[in-house]
Design a protein around this motif. Sequence first.
Motif, PDB file in Angstrom:
ATOM      1  N   ASN A   4     -39.259  35.097 -39.435  1.00 53.64           N
ATOM      2  CA  ASN A   4     -40.399  34.650 -40.359  1.00 53.64           C
ATOM      3  C   ASN A   4     -41.224  33.492 -40.167  1.00 53.64           C
ATOM      4  O   ASN A   4     -40.897  32.898 -39.104  1.00 53.64           O
ATOM      5  N   VAL A   5     -41.840  33.095 -41.012  1.00 52.97           N
ATOM      6  CA  VAL A   5     -42.809  32.077 -40.569  1.00 52.97           C
ATOM      7  C   VAL A   5     -41.993  30.611 -40.535  1.00 52.97           C
ATOM      8  O   VAL A   5     -42.533  29.606 -39.773  1.00 52.97           O
ATOM      9  N   ASN A   6     -41.026  30.397 -40.947  1.00 52.95           N
ATOM     10  CA  ASN A   6     -39.930  29.309 -40.898  1.00 52.95           C
ATOM     11  C   ASN A   6     -39.132  29.512 -39.685  1.00 52.95           C
ATOM     12  O   ASN A   6     -38.385  28.446 -39.645  1.00 52.95           O
ATOM     13  N   GLY A   7     -39.261  30.468 -38.856  1.00 54.37           N
ATOM     14  CA  GLY A   7     -38.334  30.737 -37.807  1.00 54.37           C
ATOM     15  C   GLY A   7     -36.762  31.215 -38.109  1.00 54.37           C
ATOM     16  O   GLY A   7     -35.883  31.202 -37.229  1.00 54.37           O
TER      17      GLY A   7
ATOM     18  N   ALA B 116     -49.885  42.892 -19.135  1.00 56.51           N
ATOM     19  CA  ALA B 116     -49.811  41.482 -18.789  1.00 56.51           C
ATOM     20  C   ALA B 116     -49.463  40.388 -19.712  1.00 56.51           C
ATOM     21  O   ALA B 116     -48.886  39.369 -19.510  1.00 56.51           O
ATOM     22  N   ASP B 117     -49.924  40.596 -21.014  1.00 56.44           N
ATOM     23  CA  ASP B 117     -49.493  39.729 -22.107  1.00 56.44           C
ATOM     24  C   ASP B 117     -48.336  40.171 -23.022  1.00 56.44           C
ATOM     25  O   ASP B 117     -48.384  39.345 -23.974  1.00 56.44           O
ATOM     26  N   GLY B 118     -47.724  41.125 -22.579  1.00 53.36           N
ATOM     27  CA  GLY B 118     -46.659  41.698 -23.487  1.00 53.36           C
ATOM     28  C   GLY B 118     -47.268  42.245 -24.832  1.00 53.36           C
ATOM     29  O   GLY B 118     -48.374  42.621 -24.874  1.00 53.36           O
ATOM     30  N   SER B 119     -46.038  42.194 -25.651  1.00 55.66           N
ATOM     31  CA  SER B 119     -46.458  42.723 -27.035  1.00 55.66           C
ATOM     32  C   SER B 119     -45.536  42.264 -28.032  1.00 55.66           C
ATOM     33  O   SER B 119     -44.529  41.693 -27.702  1.00 55.66           O
ATOM     34  N   ALA B 120     -45.786  42.431 -29.340  1.00 51.13           N
ATOM     35  CA  ALA B 120     -44.908  41.942 -30.299  1.00 51.13           C
ATOM     36  C   ALA B 120     -44.844  42.881 -31.676  1.00 51.13           C
ATOM     37  O   ALA B 120     -45.888  43.869 -31.664  1.00 51.13           O
ATOM     38  N   ILE B 121     -43.832  42.980 -32.175  1.00 51.27           N
ATOM     39  CA  ILE B 121     -43.663  43.544 -33.566  1.00 51.27           C
ATOM     40  C   ILE B 121     -44.043  43.026 -34.599  1.00 51.27           C
ATOM     41  O   ILE B 121     -43.728  41.683 -34.862  1.00 51.27           O
ATOM     42  N   ILE B 122     -44.462  43.400 -35.653  1.00 52.40           N
ATOM     43  CA  ILE B 122     -45.256  42.450 -36.834  1.00 52.40           C
ATOM     44  C   ILE B 122     -44.794  43.288 -38.097  1.00 52.40           C
ATOM     45  O   ILE B 122     -44.922  44.583 -38.192  1.00 52.40           O
ATOM     46  N   VAL B 123     -44.327  42.289 -39.154  1.00 56.10           N
ATOM     47  CA  VAL B 123     -44.075  43.091 -40.292  1.00 56.10           C
ATOM     48  C   VAL B 123     -45.278  42.343 -41.416  1.00 56.10           C
ATOM     49  O   VAL B 123     -45.330  41.170 -41.286  1.00 56.10           O
ATOM     50  N   HIS B 124     -45.831  43.113 -41.987  1.00 53.48           N
ATOM     51  CA  HIS B 124     -46.942  42.671 -42.867  1.00 53.48           C
ATOM     52  C   HIS B 124     -46.501  42.525 -44.351  1.00 53.48           C
ATOM     53  O   HIS B 124     -45.616  43.066 -44.641  1.00 53.48           O
ATOM     54  N   ALA B 125     -47.403  41.742 -44.939  1.00 53.99           N
ATOM     55  CA  ALA B 125     -47.095  41.522 -46.439  1.00 53.99           C
ATOM     56  C   ALA B 125     -47.178  42.635 -47.268  1.00 53.99           C
ATOM     57  O   ALA B 125     -46.601  42.777 -48.548  1.00 53.99           O
ATOM     58  N   LEU B 126     -48.183  43.348 -47.141  1.00 60.52           N
ATOM     59  CA  LEU B 126     -48.419  44.412 -47.955  1.00 60.52           C
ATOM     60  C   LEU B 126     -48.150  45.949 -47.496  1.00 60.52           C
ATOM     61  O   LEU B 126     -47.955  46.193 -46.482  1.00 60.52           O
ATOM     62  N   PRO B 127     -48.443  46.911 -48.486  1.00 58.92           N
ATOM     63  CA  PRO B 127     -48.242  48.316 -47.874  1.00 58.92           C
ATOM     64  C   PRO B 127     -49.245  48.604 -46.940  1.00 58.92           C
ATOM     65  O   PRO B 127     -50.354  48.124 -47.025  1.00 58.92           O
TER      66      PRO B 127
ATOM     67  N   GLY C 149     -52.455  43.681 -45.061  1.00 60.39           N
ATOM     68  CA  GLY C 149     -52.425  42.034 -45.392  1.00 60.39           C
ATOM     69  C   GLY C 149     -51.891  41.206 -44.274  1.00 60.39           C
ATOM     70  O   GLY C 149     -52.043  41.495 -42.966  1.00 60.39           O
ATOM     71  N   GLY C 150     -51.446  40.136 -44.560  1.00 58.75           N
ATOM     72  CA  GLY C 150     -50.924  39.043 -43.894  1.00 58.75           C
ATOM     73  C   GLY C 150     -49.587  39.283 -43.063  1.00 58.75           C
ATOM     74  O   GLY C 150     -49.108  40.313 -43.368  1.00 58.75           O
ATOM     75  N   ARG C 151     -49.553  38.362 -42.006  1.00 59.33           N
ATOM     76  CA  ARG C 151     -48.400  38.682 -41.318  1.00 59.33           C
ATOM     77  C   ARG C 151     -47.257  37.972 -41.942  1.00 59.33           C
ATOM     78  O   ARG C 151     -47.134  36.648 -41.568  1.00 59.33           O
ATOM     79  N   VAL C 152     -45.978  38.453 -42.099  1.00 57.81           N
ATOM     80  CA  VAL C 152     -44.950  37.744 -42.729  1.00 57.81           C
ATOM     81  C   VAL C 152     -43.814  37.663 -41.797  1.00 57.81           C
ATOM     82  O   VAL C 152     -42.793  36.769 -41.976  1.00 57.81           O
ATOM     83  N   ALA C 153     -43.614  38.285 -40.679  1.00 59.47           N
ATOM     84  CA  ALA C 153     -42.755  38.139 -39.599  1.00 59.47           C
ATOM     85  C   ALA C 153     -43.304  38.833 -38.361  1.00 59.47           C
ATOM     86  O   ALA C 153     -44.086  39.655 -38.265  1.00 59.47           O
ATOM     87  N   CYS C 154     -42.649  38.202 -37.292  1.00 62.63           N
ATOM     88  CA  CYS C 154     -43.045  38.765 -35.870  1.00 62.63           C
ATOM     89  C   CYS C 154     -41.656  38.640 -34.798  1.00 62.63           C
ATOM     90  O   CYS C 154     -40.949  37.804 -35.063  1.00 62.63           O
ATOM     91  N   GLY C 155     -41.702  39.430 -33.822  1.00 62.84           N
ATOM     92  CA  GLY C 155     -40.842  39.312 -32.785  1.00 62.84           C
ATOM     93  C   GLY C 155     -41.446  39.755 -31.517  1.00 62.84           C
ATOM     94  O   GLY C 155     -42.052  40.762 -31.548  1.00 62.84           O
ATOM     95  N   VAL C 156     -41.179  38.707 -30.529  1.00 63.18           N
ATOM     96  CA  VAL C 156     -41.773  39.196 -29.241  1.00 63.18           C
ATOM     97  C   VAL C 156     -40.758  40.141 -28.556  1.00 63.18           C
ATOM     98  O   VAL C 156     -39.723  40.257 -28.706  1.00 63.18           O
ATOM     99  N   ILE C 157     -41.450  41.280 -28.234  1.00 63.97           N
ATOM    100  CA  ILE C 157     -40.785  42.518 -27.453  1.00 63.97           C
ATOM    101  C   ILE C 157     -40.473  42.083 -25.999  1.00 63.97           C
ATOM    102  O   ILE C 157     -41.303  41.705 -25.121  1.00 63.97           O
ATOM    103  N   VAL C 158     -39.069  42.305 -25.727  1.00 59.99           N
ATOM    104  CA  VAL C 158     -38.771  41.745 -24.403  1.00 59.99           C
ATOM    105  C   VAL C 158     -37.655  42.699 -23.854  1.00 59.99           C
ATOM    106  O   VAL C 158     -37.140  43.406 -24.464  1.00 59.99           O
ATOM    107  N   ARG C 159     -37.643  42.520 -22.541  1.00 60.81           N
ATOM    108  CA  ARG C 159     -36.634  43.517 -21.881  1.00 60.81           C
ATOM    109  C   ARG C 159     -35.094  42.689 -22.130  1.00 60.81           C
ATOM    110  O   ARG C 159     -35.141  41.430 -21.996  1.00 60.81           O
TER     111      ARG C 159
END
Length: 198
Positions: A44-47, A149-160, A186-196
């Motif tokens: 989450n935004v607090n790590g 080249a710049d990878g990707s991330a998974i995002i959880v949003h605040a709203l439906p 809505g906004g982005r409440v959580a994020c994860g960098v997708i890695v091997r």
Amino acid sequence: MRPPPTSRIIAALAILAVAVPSVAASAGTAETSSSGVALATVRNVNGAVLGTVSFYMVNRKTFVSGRLTRLSPGFHGFHVHTAGICDPKATDPSGKVVPFHSAGGHLNLEGVGHPHHTGDLPSLYVSADGTTTSITENDKLTAAALFDADGSAIIVHALPDNFANIPKRYSATGPDAETLATGDSGGRVACGVIVRPH
């Protein structure tokens, strides 16, 4: 005595979570060929770590599974975004702090509107205790798409996520540009960098 329906559903999900890598392990069979695993530790935004999302590629499909905690109850948009950068203090072009703006927009190799982006996934439903378990399959999320080249991330949003379902009876023009870009999730409440995995 048979377990209640909820227990049976949870048990089935657990079995499927084990079965996906088991299917990939049988890569020597004529029907199945595994091309590897991708993982994202979601924060989450607090790590704080909320859980892990796994991407297991078998033949032409990618199985996406994970269990997350400490989210607010209800539905949340859930997407793969274009850049593997999860900066909770990221800023938008105006200089405003927008958590995880660094991950870019939805992964969209086809150049189409939501909900047909490469990275569009079914919404997460979070229970009253803040937990969610999701298992889905996708035939667009290839290794090449996830690890460009710049990878990707998974995002959880605040709203439906409304999946751009705005019929013309509600709006003369149907979904607007924002809805076609994000599903109004809505906004982005959580994020994860997708890695091997290491």
